[in-house]
Design a protein around this motif. Sequence first.
Motif, short mmCIF file in Angstrom:
data_model
loop_
_atom_site.label_atom_id
_atom_site.label_comp_id
_atom_site.label_asym_id
_atom_site.label_seq_id
_atom_site.Cartn_x
_atom_site.Cartn_y
_atom_site.Cartn_z
N ILE A 145 0.84 -1.20 0.00
CA ILE A 145 0.00 0.00 0.00
C ILE A 145 0.87 1.25 0.00
O ILE A 145 0.63 2.21 -0.75
CB ILE A 145 -0.94 0.00 1.21
N THR A 146 1.90 1.25 0.84
CA THR A 146 2.81 2.40 0.91
C THR A 146 3.50 2.62 -0.43
O THR A 146 3.61 3.75 -0.91
CB THR A 146 3.88 2.18 2.00
N PHE A 147 3.98 1.54 -1.04
CA PHE A 147 4.67 1.62 -2.33
C PHE A 147 3.74 2.19 -3.40
O PHE A 147 4.15 3.00 -4.24
CB PHE A 147 5.17 0.24 -2.74
N THR A 148 2.48 1.77 -3.36
CA THR A 148 1.50 2.24 -4.35
C THR A 148 1.24 3.73 -4.18
O THR A 148 1.18 4.49 -5.17
CB THR A 148 0.18 1.47 -4.21
N ILE A 149 1.07 4.17 -2.94
CA ILE A 149 0.78 5.58 -2.67
C ILE A 149 1.95 6.48 -3.08
O ILE A 149 1.76 7.54 -3.68
CB ILE A 149 0.46 5.79 -1.18
N THR A 150 3.16 6.05 -2.76
CA THR A 150 4.35 6.87 -3.01
C THR A 150 5.00 6.60 -4.36
O THR A 150 5.95 7.29 -4.73
CB THR A 150 5.41 6.63 -1.92
N GLU A 151 4.50 5.58 -5.07
CA GLU A 151 5.10 5.13 -6.33
C GLU A 151 6.55 4.71 -6.13
O GLU A 151 7.39 4.85 -7.03
CB GLU A 151 5.00 6.24 -7.39
N GLY A 152 6.84 4.23 -4.93
CA GLY A 152 8.18 3.73 -4.63
C GLY A 152 9.22 4.80 -4.41
O GLY A 152 10.42 4.50 -4.37
N LYS A 153 8.78 6.05 -4.23
CA LYS A 153 9.72 7.16 -4.08
C LYS A 153 9.78 7.63 -2.62
O LYS A 153 8.91 7.31 -1.81
CB LYS A 153 9.29 8.33 -4.98
N TYR A 154 10.80 8.41 -2.34
CA TYR A 154 10.90 9.04 -1.02
C TYR A 154 9.89 10.19 -0.93
O TYR A 154 9.68 10.93 -1.90
CB TYR A 154 12.30 9.60 -0.79
N VAL A 155 9.27 10.33 0.22
CA VAL A 155 8.38 11.45 0.48
C VAL A 155 9.20 12.52 1.19
O VAL A 155 9.71 12.29 2.29
CB VAL A 155 7.18 11.01 1.35
N MET A 156 9.34 13.68 0.58
CA MET A 156 10.20 14.72 1.15
C MET A 156 9.50 16.07 1.30
O MET A 156 9.54 16.68 2.37
CB MET A 156 11.47 14.87 0.30
N ASN A 157 8.88 16.55 0.25
CA ASN A 157 8.28 17.89 0.30
C ASN A 157 7.27 18.05 1.42
O ASN A 157 7.18 19.10 2.06
CB ASN A 157 7.61 18.20 -1.05
N GLU A 158 6.50 17.00 1.67
CA GLU A 158 5.44 17.07 2.68
C GLU A 158 5.96 17.15 4.11
O GLU A 158 5.23 17.55 5.02
CB GLU A 158 4.50 15.86 2.55
#
Length: 335
Positions: free
Chosen positions: A142-155
Amino acid sequence: MNQTMTTNRKIRGALSIPVLTGIILTVLCAVNGKAMIANKTGFNFFVLYTAIVMLTTMALSINLNSGRFDFSLGSIAVLASVLSCRITFALLHGGTGSAVLMLVLNIVIGAAIGLASGMIYVTLRIPPIITSLGVTLVLEGITFTITEGKYVMNEVRNASMSAFAGNWIWSALLIAAVLAFMIWIFDHTEFGYNYAALKSNQKVAVNTGIDEVKNAVICYAICGGLMGIVGFLQAARSTSINGGALNFGSIAIMFTAFLPMFIGCYIGKYCNEKIGFLLAALCMSMLNSTFAAFSNEISAFMQSIINAVLLVVFLIYLSNEDLLKRLLRPSAERG
């Protein structure tokens, strides 16, 4: 007189490992011309890491002490952080109060995920270790799908989060609040009494009328809430969230708690077990700060090896504690 001696013995027993750890690491740094905590920033991250380790250790111990091994703790922390930071950013766009709102959402979402995990366990009635492995894979997916496998940084990179990470007071207050809550709910409530009874003798406790299923589900919810806070603290510390962890990549978060859990349980013989976890977290934070001071000499790989060796050595000590005490006791006392 006897009571005073007993109290002093308990204080010495509880503080012996943290004090010894502090002395050894401080001397090691001084001999090499380094400082364990060089400045205010170092102290801020020292307290922040103490909070991370303490909460992770508490979350791991809750189910593990009841015979339930939960691999999903790390995945709960990551997913709760991703969801909460996305919601917070959508509402406040990184403005004032972002850290507070994200923390609250992390707790709520983490507790909800933990509750769902507990419901799956009690409904399917299969070994908890198998359930947790499946839940881990689902949450990571689920996490991978939401983030598209990328790091979340701006938020998570905003002034509010920086202010939280940049002032040790907030981490210390969070430690105090969680410690007080854990002592209250496990030592002074009906749920806590039932938990202790189930942990001591599950069959007898169930025969006396204690609802094992209800107690287990609440345990999972509390673990989820704690890991939600850990996810928030990790995001504040690293200013990013790794959304690409798959195939049990999130389990590494949980493994940081094994050594402090055993140390905390040992210290818990002399004081409240939750305070023992705090003191153990202080030890691990001192070790982490020492690693940071020697970052040019000790690689991440070597740090993992050192932690593993320390865990094995401490387990060997626990297994042979009585023998070692007899060997170290003066011959006069043995006679």
